[in-house]
Design a protein around this motif. Structure first.
Motif, PDB file in Angstrom:
ATOM      1  N   HIS A  10       0.812  -1.173   0.026  1.00  0.00           N
ATOM      2  CA  HIS A  10      -0.021  -0.017   0.135  1.00  0.00           C
ATOM      3  C   HIS A  10       0.782   1.131  -0.093  1.00  0.00           C
ATOM      4  N   HIS A  12       1.069   5.159   0.681  1.00  0.00           N
ATOM      5  CA  HIS A  12       0.061   6.285   1.363  1.00  0.00           C
ATOM      6  C   HIS A  12       0.588   7.389   0.489  1.00  0.00           C
ATOM      7  N   THR A  14       1.542  10.057   1.563  1.00  0.00           N
ATOM      8  CA  THR A  14       2.860  10.870   1.955  1.00  0.00           C
ATOM      9  C   THR A  14       4.008  10.158   1.404  1.00  0.00           C
ATOM     10  N   GLU A  15       3.823   9.014   0.790  1.00  0.00           N
ATOM     11  CA  GLU A  15       5.225   8.158   0.358  1.00  0.00           C
ATOM     12  C   GLU A  15       5.414   8.503  -0.983  1.00  0.00           C
ATOM     13  N   ASP A  40      -7.703   6.887  -1.176  1.00  0.00           N
ATOM     14  CA  ASP A  40      -6.424   8.065  -1.341  1.00  0.00           C
ATOM     15  C   ASP A  40      -5.217   7.212  -1.217  1.00  0.00           C
ATOM     16  N   GLU A  41      -5.165   5.696  -1.255  1.00  0.00           N
ATOM     17  CA  GLU A  41      -3.780   5.057  -1.482  1.00  0.00           C
ATOM     18  C   GLU A  41      -3.856   4.352  -2.807  1.00  0.00           C
ATOM     19  N   LEU A 105       3.685   2.738   7.861  1.00  0.00           N
ATOM     20  CA  LEU A 105       3.794   2.757   6.572  1.00  0.00           C
ATOM     21  C   LEU A 105       3.154   1.222   5.855  1.00  0.00           C
TER      22      LEU A 105
END
Length: 135
Positions: A10, A12, A14-15, A40-41, A105
């Motif tokens: 997955h 995220h 922010t990643e 949102d992922e 994460l």
């Protein structure tokens, strides 16, 4: 010995997708990637049939002296013709294996498809005596 290796993660918001790919490739080389949106992922899936796909894990299990732990995790994760286990994504990014999947994460999920998973485990993570493979 195996038909296919798949690595899932997955990703995220922010990643960095490229860093997640790099973490996946650090453990299983020659992956071909697909990405799927999920809310949102993103779900990032890498697959390979390369004969070299498990060589890096083979080397890491020995280099990190975790053969016994690896064997136990692989045996526990064997379901029919699949071996499924999870590793820490952040540790994978630096080219190491850590079976502690607890991370904000999330883990990398590795799925190995094999007609003979027990033979594969015997090669990938053999039994040891005093840390030395005996099989």
């Amino acid at each position: 010995m195996f038909e296919e290796v798949e690595v899932e993660a997955h990703v995220h918001p922010t990643e960095d997708v490229e860093k997640v790919k790099r973490a996946m490739l650090a453990l299983v080389p020659e992956l071909e990637f697909e990405a799927f949106e999920q809310g949102d992922e993103m779900i990032l899936v890498g697959k390979t049939r390369s004969k070299k796909a498990l060589q890096r894990l083979y080397e890491l299990f020995r280099g990190q002296a975790i053969l016994d732990t690896a064997r136990a995790i692989l045996e526990e994760g064997t379901f029919g013709e699949e071996i499924i286990f999870k590793v820490n994504k952040q540790v994978a990014f630096v080219g190491k294996v850590n079976f502690n999947e607890e991370s904000p994460l999330g883990p990398l999920t590795i799925i190995i498809r094999s007609k003979d998973p027990h033979r594969l485990i015997k090669w990938l993570a053999p039994r040891t005596k005093n840390g030395v493979p005996i099989e």
